[in-house]
Write an enzyme that holds these catalytic residues in place. Structure first.
Site, mmCIF file in Angstrom:
data_model
loop_
_atom_site.group_PDB
_atom_site.id
_atom_site.type_symbol
_atom_site.label_atom_id
_atom_site.label_comp_id
_atom_site.label_asym_id
_atom_site.label_seq_id
_atom_site.Cartn_x
_atom_site.Cartn_y
_atom_site.Cartn_z
ATOM 1 N N GLN A 1 0.824 -1.219 0.000
ATOM 2 C CA GLN A 1 0.000 0.000 0.000
ATOM 3 C C GLN A 1 0.852 1.260 0.000
ATOM 4 O OE1 GLN A 1 -2.972 0.886 3.221
ATOM 5 N NE2 GLN A 1 -3.941 -0.948 2.430
ATOM 6 N N TYR B 1 -13.275 -1.179 3.205
ATOM 7 C CA TYR B 1 -11.816 -1.351 3.264
ATOM 8 C C TYR B 1 -11.134 -0.603 2.115
ATOM 9 C CZ TYR B 1 -13.886 -5.267 5.745
ATOM 10 O OH TYR B 1 -14.676 -6.029 6.574
ATOM 11 N N MET B 2 -11.772 -0.643 0.948
ATOM 12 C CA MET B 2 -11.189 0.010 -0.232
ATOM 13 C C MET B 2 -11.408 1.523 -0.176
ATOM 14 S SD MET B 2 -9.411 -0.756 -2.865
ATOM 15 C CE MET B 2 -8.763 0.401 -4.064
ATOM 16 N N GLY B 3 -12.438 1.934 0.576
ATOM 17 C CA GLY B 3 -12.771 3.357 0.683
ATOM 18 C C GLY B 3 -11.579 4.213 1.070
ATOM 19 N N ASP B 4 -10.795 3.749 2.055
ATOM 20 C CA ASP B 4 -9.646 4.570 2.465
ATOM 21 C C ASP B 4 -8.439 4.352 1.559
ATOM 22 O OD1 ASP B 4 -7.544 2.708 4.110
ATOM 23 O OD2 ASP B 4 -9.573 2.013 4.487
ATOM 24 N N GLN B 5 -8.300 3.151 0.983
ATOM 25 C CA GLN B 5 -7.135 2.861 0.126
ATOM 26 C C GLN B 5 -7.127 3.693 -1.153
ATOM 27 O OE1 GLN B 5 -6.063 -1.384 -0.433
ATOM 28 N NE2 GLN B 5 -7.641 -1.850 1.065
ATOM 29 N N HIS C 1 -10.608 5.536 9.105
ATOM 30 C CA HIS C 1 -9.444 5.348 8.226
ATOM 31 C C HIS C 1 -9.561 6.256 7.000
ATOM 32 C CE1 HIS C 1 -8.015 1.640 10.249
ATOM 33 N NE2 HIS C 1 -6.909 1.889 9.606
#
Length: 340
Positions: free
Chosen positions: A104, A282-286, A306
């Site tokens: 990441q 989970y993907m929202g912050d990535q 996050h």
């Protein structure tokens, strides 16, 4: 130099290691020096962990940075980058520290390099409080590829807590980001996945898959879940499912029945799917750093701390603002994040 440093408070909101990873990555990319204070101040084990040290070391190698305070337990870090100069190298986290989180950290650098680089990373592929490597491969990297981020990921060995022993080869290629427009889920009914065990009876993996298939069939979804068995330094089990752009996972643990592991994973996936939004929590912050560069709009199921934290960090480095709105259309219920 001190006046030019961007100062980031590492105890902001959830106050986790993500603040360090995003800050260092964007520092290298924008060539803006950064000082991070109060690193993980609210956590029981304050300061940098092995995984954070490995992430910073990896970025340091790629931009010949001057770094102060880079040791396990450090609560303050100064990172002064030089020009990005891609090179191949190996990094050993030294524990079951998360390989996914090192990946990441390296991902945004694709936007600032002129030639590809390959990193061999050793550590944990499947550890708590971190995306499993199969989520990274089948959700994170797949979504980012659609918006111009070019990478390759090969998993050589799995690594579980506490011994680790996982190994991956990760290649990052020069990339040009496209504008985001990804609000609603595709409504695909294909659920793919992997049910895996290492140093354990294959029947555990079969039981996880059987239960997941049964529950997904009930919802009129089409499961395609593979089974994987391996031998390695560490022992563990888990299941990862993905339905186009959303995913879910659960690790096995002592005393937790295989069926319960599968049940939790399916339940989480269905909750995400039922919102109708393109990206899971989970993907929202990535996606935030990439949204900062590419602009546009994404739809997420939930705005987590996050996500809020990553937005706050990105705004220190890029001249952008993010607008979060509730989204209720076409039987979807979630939020949009748009760069304005």
């Amino acid at each position: 130099m001190s006046e030019d440093l961007i100062v980031i408070d590492g105890s902001y909101l959830e106050g986790g290691g993500q603040i360090v990873r995003t800050s260092v990555s964007l520092s290298a990319l924008t060539q803006k020096p950064v000082k991070i204070i109060n690193i993980r101040k609210k956590r029981k084990n304050k300061g940098l962990s092995h995984q954070h040290v490995a992430s910073v070391k990896a970025v340091k190698k790629l931009c010949n940075a001057e770094v102060y305070g880079l040791y396990v337990g450090s609560e303050e870090l100064i990172f002064i980058p030089s020009k990005l100069a891609p090179k191949d190298f190996e990094i050993n986290i030294g524990t079951a520290g998360s390989i996914s989180l090192v990946i990441q950290t390296l991902l945004p650098l694709s936007l600032g390099i002129d030639k590809k680089f390959t990193v061999k990373i050793k550590g944990g592929t499947d550890v708590k409080k971190s995306p499993p490597i199969d989520y990274v491969k089948n959700i994170t990297l797949k979504i980012l590829k659609d918006f111009g981020i070019l990478t390759e990921l090969k998993v050589l060995k799995r690594g579980f807590y506490p011994e680790g022993g996982g190994e991956v080869i990760f290649t990052v290629k020069p990339s040009k980001i496209k504008k985001f427009n990804l609000i609603e889920h595709s409504k695909s009914d294909l659920v793919e996945g992997i049910s895996y065990v290492q140093n354990l009876d294959v029947n555990i993996a079969r039981r996880m898959r059987k239960k997941a298939v049964e529950l997904l069939n009930k919802e009129k979804l089409t499961p395609n879940i593979k089974i994987e068995t391996s031998r390695g330094l560490s022992t563990g089990a888990g299941i990862v499912l993905w339905n186009d752009t959303i995913g879910s996972s659960c690790l096995g643990e002592k005393g937790l029945r295989a069926e319960i592991v599968a049940e939790r994973t399916v339940k989480d996936l269905l909750n995400e799917r039922n919102t109708g939004m393109a990206l899971d929590k989970y993907m929202g912050d990535q996606v935030i750093p990439f949204l900062g560069f590419g602009k546009g709009i994404v739809g997420v199921s939930e705005i987590t701390n996050h996500t809020k934290t990553n937005i706050w960090v990105v705004k220190h480095f890029l001249d952008v603002d993010f607008e979060i709105k509730e989204y209720k259309e076409n039987s979807c219920s979630g939020y949009t994040i748009e760069v304005i």
